[in-house]
Enzyme design. Structure first.
Site, short mmCIF file in Angstrom:
data_model
loop_
_atom_site.label_atom_id
_atom_site.label_comp_id
_atom_site.label_asym_id
_atom_site.label_seq_id
_atom_site.Cartn_x
_atom_site.Cartn_y
_atom_site.Cartn_z
N CYS A 48 3.65 -4.71 47.65
CA CYS A 48 3.71 -4.19 46.15
C CYS A 48 2.25 -3.96 45.85
CB CYS A 48 4.37 -5.53 45.55
SG CYS A 48 3.96 -5.13 43.76
N TYR A 179 5.71 6.46 41.24
CA TYR A 179 7.19 6.04 40.82
C TYR A 179 7.99 6.79 40.20
CZ TYR A 179 6.03 1.59 42.81
OH TYR A 179 5.59 0.53 43.91
#
Length: 345
Positions: A48, A179
């Site tokens: 992440c 994203y």
């Protein structure tokens, strides 16, 4: 956050929801959580980018002994982040199998997603914060009494306005922009996000062509936040998220900048490309339904000379590099066999 975590989907453009648990751990304990060595545990995934910020800051500041770290499996199941890398599938300090258990202790029936980075209070087992934007800033400014000797100032007071401005642009167009492109559900939404991403990368290229670091002549929080996206760019964002106008390796300035940071102690020694690739390609089944993990890209270029020294600057200012990676936190060298669960990773 996570590559799959705290997000809002729908017909509208991609948005990222705010952290639900935004308590702060401070020197004066004004939120009820005072800084204290050994009291808290940082839960991360090496996959992440949001969690990787905290991993890098913790290492640069020398907080490894004061703030222990739990590393979640990069592959989630329906209960989200899990500790299956540890013996018996339980974190040895918190004694839990899933990060969600710490969320439940903090708020029974919490309806939101389970995200990393997260800091858990070890004595109570309760989640303290999952405020990914604030955690690293507080590590830099509130945990100073526990910093190692020679720790850099990652958020210098005289440069904070400029750092904040740069970080806001990087967050909107780059950190979150990949994203927005990757999870776009319409051509128009994707095109807008992708155009903004590469426009910002081109502006950053102009900036970094004349200076070694984003703000000032030392590494700051702004560099950490840009690095965690750049180091994932060719490995996952270029192909998986369709951010493919060009690769990082095709931009001489950004590629050299990323290599410079990667070779700086505290950056590259926290990066696990195996975790990164397996998480994105296997967890995001809506984007990659076959869950096949690509063999590339070639990682051999990351340790090669970058030539950024000619721009001057000192990564740690008047400070010093961090020491060796603590036992148990080493990242395997790409291409070498991975350790068995419970061994150093």
């Amino acid at each position: 956050m996570s590559g799959d975590g705290n997000r809002a989907y729908g017909q509208a453009a991609f948005t990222r929801s705010r952290s639900h648990f935004a308590d702060r751990i401070t020197a004066d304990g004004r939120d009820g959580w005072p800084v204290a060595a050994g009291r808290y545990r940082l839960v991360v995934s090496r996959a992440c980018p949001w969690a990787s910020r905290a991993v890098i800051a913790r290492r640069l500041l020398g907080l490894e002994d004061a703030l222990s770290m739990a590393i979640a499996d990069p592959i989630q199941d329906d209960r989200s982040w899990r500790f299956t890398l540890d013996p018996d599938g339980r974190d040895p300090v918190l004694g839990i199998g899933f990060l969600s258990e710490a969320y439940d202790k903090r708020e029974d029936g919490y309806p939101g997603g389970v995200s990393v980075p997260a800091i858990v209070d070890v004595p109570s087992g309760k989640l303290v914060t999952n405020d990914y934007q604030r955690i690293t800033l507080d590590l830099a400014t509130e945990w100073t009494e526990l910093h190692r000797q020679g720790a850099p100032d990652l958020y210098p007071a005289a440069l904070r306005d400029e750092i904040d401005e740069v970080m806001a642009d990087v967050y909107r167009d780059v950190n979150n922009g990949v994203y927005r492109a990757g999870f776009a559900t319409t051509q128009e939404e994707y095109a807008v996000a992708c155009a903004a991403l590469f426009r910002r990368l081109e502006l950053l290229t102009e900036r970094l062509a004349r200076q070694r670091y984003l703000v000032g002549d030392t590494v700051t929080e702004a560099d950490i936040r840009l690095f965690t996206t750049l180091v994932r760019f060719d490995a996952v964002y270029h192909g998986h998220f369709k951010c493919n106008r060009w690769k990082l390796t095709e931009n001489p300035v950004l590629w050299a900048y990323a290599r410079d940071l990667y070779q700086t102690p505290g950056f590259g020694d926290t990066v696990d490309f195996d975790h990164i690739k397996r998480h994105y390609y296997q967890v995001h089944s809506g984007i990659n339904p076959t869950r096949i993990v690509p063999l590339g890209p070639d990682l051999a270029g990351w340790p090669t000379p970058h030539g950024r020294e000619r721009l001057g600057g000192r990564p740690f200012g008047d400070g010093t590099p961090p020491g060796p990676v603590p036992p148990g936190e080493e990242v395997p060298v790409p291409g070498l066999p991975r350790p068995a669960p419970g061994q150093a990773r």
